[in-house]
Design an enzyme around this catalytic site. Structure first.
Site, PDB file in Angstrom:
ATOM      1  N   CYS A  40     -23.895   6.190 -42.041  1.00  0.00           N
ATOM      2  CA  CYS A  40     -22.653   5.433 -41.894  1.00  0.00           C
ATOM      3  C   CYS A  40     -22.066   5.262 -43.289  1.00  0.00           C
ATOM      4  O   CYS A  40     -22.747   5.495 -44.280  1.00  0.00           O
ATOM      5  CB  CYS A  40     -22.937   4.064 -41.266  1.00  0.00           C
ATOM      6  SG  CYS A  40     -21.421   3.249 -40.676  1.00  0.00           S
TER       7      CYS A  40
ATOM      8  N   CYS B 253     -20.214   2.265 -44.180  1.00  0.00           N
ATOM      9  CA  CYS B 253     -19.852   0.879 -44.523  1.00  0.00           C
ATOM     10  C   CYS B 253     -20.671   0.291 -45.663  1.00  0.00           C
ATOM     11  O   CYS B 253     -20.172  -0.540 -46.416  1.00  0.00           O
ATOM     12  CB  CYS B 253     -19.895  -0.030 -43.299  1.00  0.00           C
ATOM     13  SG  CYS B 253     -21.534  -0.216 -42.593  1.00  0.00           S
TER      14      CYS B 253
ATOM     15  N   CYS C 184     -16.524   1.624 -41.857  1.00  0.00           N
ATOM     16  CA  CYS C 184     -17.513   2.665 -41.565  1.00  0.00           C
ATOM     17  C   CYS C 184     -16.940   4.070 -41.744  1.00  0.00           C
ATOM     18  O   CYS C 184     -17.557   5.050 -41.316  1.00  0.00           O
ATOM     19  CB  CYS C 184     -18.062   2.488 -40.153  1.00  0.00           C
ATOM     20  SG  CYS C 184     -18.822   0.871 -39.891  1.00  0.00           S
TER      21      CYS C 184
ATOM     22  N   LYS D 278     -22.281   1.197 -29.231  1.00  0.00           N
ATOM     23  CA  LYS D 278     -22.384   0.146 -30.244  1.00  0.00           C
ATOM     24  C   LYS D 278     -21.153  -0.739 -30.119  1.00  0.00           C
ATOM     25  O   LYS D 278     -20.020  -0.266 -30.269  1.00  0.00           O
ATOM     26  CB  LYS D 278     -22.468   0.760 -31.633  1.00  0.00           C
ATOM     27  CG  LYS D 278     -22.521  -0.282 -32.738  1.00  0.00           C
ATOM     28  CD  LYS D 278     -22.692   0.354 -34.106  1.00  0.00           C
ATOM     29  CE  LYS D 278     -22.707  -0.707 -35.194  1.00  0.00           C
ATOM     30  NZ  LYS D 278     -22.869  -0.112 -36.523  1.00  0.00           N
TER      31      LYS D 278
ATOM     32  N   ARG E 129     -24.618  -7.882 -42.339  1.00  0.00           N
ATOM     33  CA  ARG E 129     -23.522  -7.616 -43.291  1.00  0.00           C
ATOM     34  C   ARG E 129     -23.710  -8.400 -44.569  1.00  0.00           C
ATOM     35  O   ARG E 129     -23.323  -7.942 -45.644  1.00  0.00           O
ATOM     36  CB  ARG E 129     -22.177  -7.903 -42.633  1.00  0.00           C
ATOM     37  CG  ARG E 129     -21.885  -6.879 -41.543  1.00  0.00           C
ATOM     38  CD  ARG E 129     -20.549  -7.078 -40.891  1.00  0.00           C
ATOM     39  NE  ARG E 129     -20.441  -6.217 -39.715  1.00  0.00           N
ATOM     40  CZ  ARG E 129     -19.495  -6.302 -38.806  1.00  0.00           C
ATOM     41  NH1 ARG E 129     -18.540  -7.223 -38.935  1.00  0.00           N
ATOM     42  NH2 ARG E 129     -19.482  -5.490 -37.777  1.00  0.00           N
TER      43      ARG E 129
ATOM     44  N   ARG F  43     -13.859  -4.154 -37.063  1.00  0.00           N
ATOM     45  CA  ARG F  43     -14.311  -2.837 -36.621  1.00  0.00           C
ATOM     46  C   ARG F  43     -13.881  -2.509 -35.189  1.00  0.00           C
ATOM     47  O   ARG F  43     -14.406  -1.596 -34.561  1.00  0.00           O
ATOM     48  CB  ARG F  43     -15.835  -2.751 -36.712  1.00  0.00           C
ATOM     49  CG  ARG F  43     -16.411  -3.053 -38.089  1.00  0.00           C
ATOM     50  CD  ARG F  43     -17.718  -2.288 -38.308  1.00  0.00           C
ATOM     51  NE  ARG F  43     -18.591  -2.841 -39.320  1.00  0.00           N
ATOM     52  CZ  ARG F  43     -18.368  -2.798 -40.624  1.00  0.00           C
ATOM     53  NH1 ARG F  43     -17.260  -2.261 -41.103  1.00  0.00           N
ATOM     54  NH2 ARG F  43     -19.235  -3.304 -41.467  1.00  0.00           N
TER      55      ARG F  43
ATOM     56  N   GLU G 185     -19.445   6.807 -23.439  1.00  0.00           N
ATOM     57  CA  GLU G 185     -19.839   7.025 -24.839  1.00  0.00           C
ATOM     58  C   GLU G 185     -21.193   7.734 -24.915  1.00  0.00           C
ATOM     59  O   GLU G 185     -21.393   8.649 -25.714  1.00  0.00           O
ATOM     60  CB  GLU G 185     -19.948   5.683 -25.593  1.00  0.00           C
ATOM     61  CG  GLU G 185     -18.619   5.087 -26.031  1.00  0.00           C
ATOM     62  CD  GLU G 185     -18.050   5.777 -27.273  1.00  0.00           C
ATOM     63  OE1 GLU G 185     -18.646   6.748 -27.769  1.00  0.00           O
ATOM     64  OE2 GLU G 185     -16.995   5.313 -27.757  1.00  0.00           O
TER      65      GLU G 185
ATOM     66  N   LYS H 279     -26.533  -1.071 -28.564  1.00  0.00           N
ATOM     67  CA  LYS H 279     -26.606  -2.060 -29.631  1.00  0.00           C
ATOM     68  C   LYS H 279     -25.432  -3.016 -29.529  1.00  0.00           C
ATOM     69  O   LYS H 279     -24.302  -2.545 -29.379  1.00  0.00           O
ATOM     70  CB  LYS H 279     -26.570  -1.332 -30.969  1.00  0.00           C
ATOM     71  CG  LYS H 279     -26.533  -2.243 -32.172  1.00  0.00           C
ATOM     72  CD  LYS H 279     -26.317  -1.456 -33.425  1.00  0.00           C
ATOM     73  CE  LYS H 279     -26.184  -2.427 -34.575  1.00  0.00           C
ATOM     74  NZ  LYS H 279     -25.913  -1.760 -35.829  1.00  0.00           N
TER      75      LYS H 279
ATOM     76  N   SER I  10     -29.610  -8.172 -36.180  1.00  0.00           N
ATOM     77  CA  SER I  10     -29.871  -9.244 -37.141  1.00  0.00           C
ATOM     78  C   SER I  10     -29.568 -10.636 -36.584  1.00  0.00           C
ATOM     79  O   SER I  10     -30.327 -11.579 -36.814  1.00  0.00           O
ATOM     80  CB  SER I  10     -29.067  -8.996 -38.415  1.00  0.00           C
ATOM     81  OG  SER I  10     -27.679  -8.903 -38.127  1.00  0.00           O
TER      82      SER I  10
ATOM     83  N   TYR J 131     -36.342  -6.411 -36.360  1.00  0.00           N
ATOM     84  CA  TYR J 131     -36.811  -7.035 -37.600  1.00  0.00           C
ATOM     85  C   TYR J 131     -38.113  -7.789 -37.355  1.00  0.00           C
ATOM     86  O   TYR J 131     -38.779  -8.188 -38.295  1.00  0.00           O
ATOM     87  CB  TYR J 131     -35.729  -7.980 -38.154  1.00  0.00           C
ATOM     88  CG  TYR J 131     -34.430  -7.237 -38.402  1.00  0.00           C
ATOM     89  CD1 TYR J 131     -34.268  -6.464 -39.547  1.00  0.00           C
ATOM     90  CD2 TYR J 131     -33.398  -7.257 -37.464  1.00  0.00           C
ATOM     91  CE1 TYR J 131     -33.106  -5.735 -39.749  1.00  0.00           C
ATOM     92  CE2 TYR J 131     -32.231  -6.541 -37.652  1.00  0.00           C
ATOM     93  CZ  TYR J 131     -32.091  -5.785 -38.803  1.00  0.00           C
ATOM     94  OH  TYR J 131     -30.947  -5.059 -38.988  1.00  0.00           O
TER      95      TYR J 131
HETATM   96  C1  PBG Z   1     -23.675   0.029 -40.019  1.00  0.00           C
HETATM   97  C2  PBG Z   1     -24.621  -0.788 -39.253  1.00  0.00           C
HETATM   98  C3  PBG Z   1     -24.526  -2.138 -38.849  1.00  0.00           C
HETATM   99  C4  PBG Z   1     -25.734  -2.449 -38.262  1.00  0.00           C
HETATM  100  C5  PBG Z   1     -26.528  -1.319 -38.285  1.00  0.00           C
HETATM  101  N1  PBG Z   1     -25.816  -0.285 -38.889  1.00  0.00           N
HETATM  102  C6  PBG Z   1     -23.500  -3.162 -39.068  1.00  0.00           C
HETATM  103  C7  PBG Z   1     -22.133  -3.082 -38.561  1.00  0.00           C
HETATM  104  O1  PBG Z   1     -21.755  -2.237 -37.747  1.00  0.00           O
HETATM  105  O2  PBG Z   1     -21.380  -3.902 -39.060  1.00  0.00           O
HETATM  106  C8  PBG Z   1     -26.095  -3.806 -37.727  1.00  0.00           C
HETATM  107  C9  PBG Z   1     -27.529  -4.124 -37.715  1.00  0.00           C
HETATM  108  C10 PBG Z   1     -27.863  -5.537 -37.459  1.00  0.00           C
HETATM  109  O3  PBG Z   1     -27.016  -6.433 -37.288  1.00  0.00           O
HETATM  110  O4  PBG Z   1     -29.065  -5.790 -37.427  1.00  0.00           O
HETATM  111  N2  PBG Z   1     -22.562   0.471 -39.353  1.00  0.00           N
END
Ligand code: PBG
Length: 325
Positions: free
Chosen positions: A120, A122, A130, A195, A205, A217, A233, A248, A274, A313
Site C-alpha cells: 500500500c 499510505c 493509499c 476492506k 494510523r 478513504r 469485490e 477487514k 487495531s 495483534y
Molecule cells: C493500509 C492499512 C491499514 C490497515 C492495514 N493496512 C489502514 C488504513 O486503511 O487506514 C489497518 C490495520 C488496523 O487497523 O489494524 N492501507
C-alpha cells in the site's frame, strides 16, 4: 424429542464434556501477527493506543518476528514507516526501503517464517492516501502501477507473500502480471478484498502516522452498509488471481465473513484490526472483563463465522493462552 426427555444441559456438565462437543477450536497456526518496523526510531517505541504492540527499529525487528515464530505462529504481516515520505511513496519501491531491508534481516535469521508484506502507499506518502494523487483525486491507474512495482520489490527482497490493502480497482491483476513477468510466479497474493472505510483503524494510523492529510478513504475503501458489494469485490479479486481473500475489519463484519465463506472456495482471512484490539485492552484496563476471555471469544467468533486465517495483534498472547489450555 422435546423437554423433559431432551436436556441441552447434559453436554455442558463438565469441562471435558464441553470440550468434546466444541465446534470451533482456535490454534496458533490460525494466526498472522502484524509487525511494525520503522526507519525513524532507534529503540522500540510502544504504540500508546495498542498496549503490548511496539514499532521496532530495523536492528530489532527480527526479535519480534522470532517471538512469533517461537510461539508457533506461521506468518507475520510486515508494515513499515520510512525515513522519508513523499508524494509517490518512493521508499516503498526502493531496494533500500525500510521493508526491503527488514525482509532481508528477518529471512536471514528466520528462513522458515512466512513473511507477508502489506502492499500500500499510505505509510509512504506525505499526504497519507493509499495512492498517487492527481488533481486532488487518488488516481487508480497510476497507483496500481506503483503497487505492482512495490510488490515485485518485496518479492525480490525475499517476501513470501504480498498483501495489497489499497482497494484500487485492478490491482490484483496488475500485481499478478508484474510478479509473473519478474519471475515471481510462486509468490502468492493475499488480497484485502472487502476492506471497509472503518473507524476501527484509528490506532493503526497513529502507529504508522498514515492518517490522510485531506479528505478520507471513502472513495476507495468500501461503504460499511454494503454486503452484496463485498461479494463483488471478492469475486473480482478471485478473477484477477488472488490466492487468499480477506475481509477487514472482522468484528463488525462477521456477516460478510460468513457470506464470503459460503460463496468462495479460497482460503479466507479476516483482519482483527487495531481498534478491535484497543477496545479489548480498554475494557480489560477498566476492569470490566478479563482480557484473555474477551480476546479468545472474539477470535473464536471470527473463526466460527468462517475465517481460516486471522490477522491479530493478540496473536502472541492468544498462542500462549491456547498452550495453557
Ligand atoms: C493500509 C492499512 C491499514 C490497515 C492495514 N493496512 C489502514 C488504513 O486503511 O487506514 C489497518 C490495520 C488496523 O487497523 O489494524 N492501507
Amino acid at each position: 424429542m422435546p423437554f423433559p426427555e431432551m436436556r441441552m444441559r447434559r453436554l455442558r456438565r463438565t469441562p471435558l464434556l464441553r470440550r468434546l462437543v466444541r465446534e470451533t477450536m482456535l490454534h496458533p497456526s490460525d494466526f498472522i501477527y502484524p509487525v511494525f518496523v520503522s526507519d525513524v526510531i532507534s529503540s522500540p517505541e510502544p504504540i500508546p493506543s495498542m498496549p503490548g504492540i511496539s514499532n521496532y527499529p530495523l536492528a530489532m525487528v527480527v526479535e519480534e518476528a522470532a517471538r512469533a515464530f517461537e510461539a508457533g505462529i506461521p506468518a507475520i504481516l510486515l508494515f513499515g514507516t520510512p525515513g522519508q515520505k513523499d508524494a509517490s511513496g518512493s521508499d516503498s519501491v526502493s531496494d533500500e526501503g525500510i521493508i526491503q531491508r527488514a525482509i532481508g534481516e528477518i529471512k536471514a535469521r528466520l528462513p522458515d517464517l512466512t513473511v507477508i508484506t502489506d502492499v500500500c502507499l499510505c505509510e509512504y506518502t506525505d499526504h497519507g492516501h493509499c495512492g498517487i494523487i492527481k488533481q486532488g483525486y487518488v488516481d487508480n491507474d497510476l497507483t496500481i502501477a506503483q503497487l505492482a512495482r512495490q510488490a515485485a520489490s518485496h518479492a525480490e527482497a525475499g517476501a513470501d507473500m504480498v498483501a495489497p490493502s489499497d482497494m484500487m480497482d485492478g490491482r490484483v491483476e496488475a500485481i499478478r502480471s508484474h510478479l509473473d513477468n519478474e519471475g515471481f510466479e510462486l509468490t502468492p497474493i493475499m488480497a484485502y478484498s472487502a476492506k471497509y472505510c472503518s473507524a476501527f483503524y484509528g490506532p493503526f494510523r497513529e502507529a504508522v502516522d498514515s492518517a490522510p492529510q485531506f479528505g478520507d478513504r471513502s472513495t476507495y475503501q468500501m461503504d460499511p452498509p454494503n454486503a452484496r458489494e463485498a461479494l463483488r469485490e471478492i469475486e473480482e479479486d478471485v478473477d484477477e488471481g488472488a490466492d487468499i481473500v480477506m475481509v477487514k475489519p472482522a468484528l463488525a463484519y462477521l456477516d460478510i465473513i460468513r457470506d464470503a465463506r459460503d460463496r468462495f472456495e479460497l482460503p479466507l482471512a479476516a483482519y482483527n484490526v487495531s481498534g478491535e484490539y484497543a477496545m479489548v485492552k480498554q475494557m480489560a484496563k477498566a476492569g470490566l472483563a478479563e482480557e484473555r476471555r474477551l480476546a479468545l471469544e472474539i477470535l473464536t467468533s471470527i473463526k466460527r463465522a468462517g475465517a481460516d486465517l486471522i490477522i491479530t495483534y493478540h496473536a502472541l498472547d492468544a498462542a500462549a493462552w491456547l498452550r495453557e489450555g
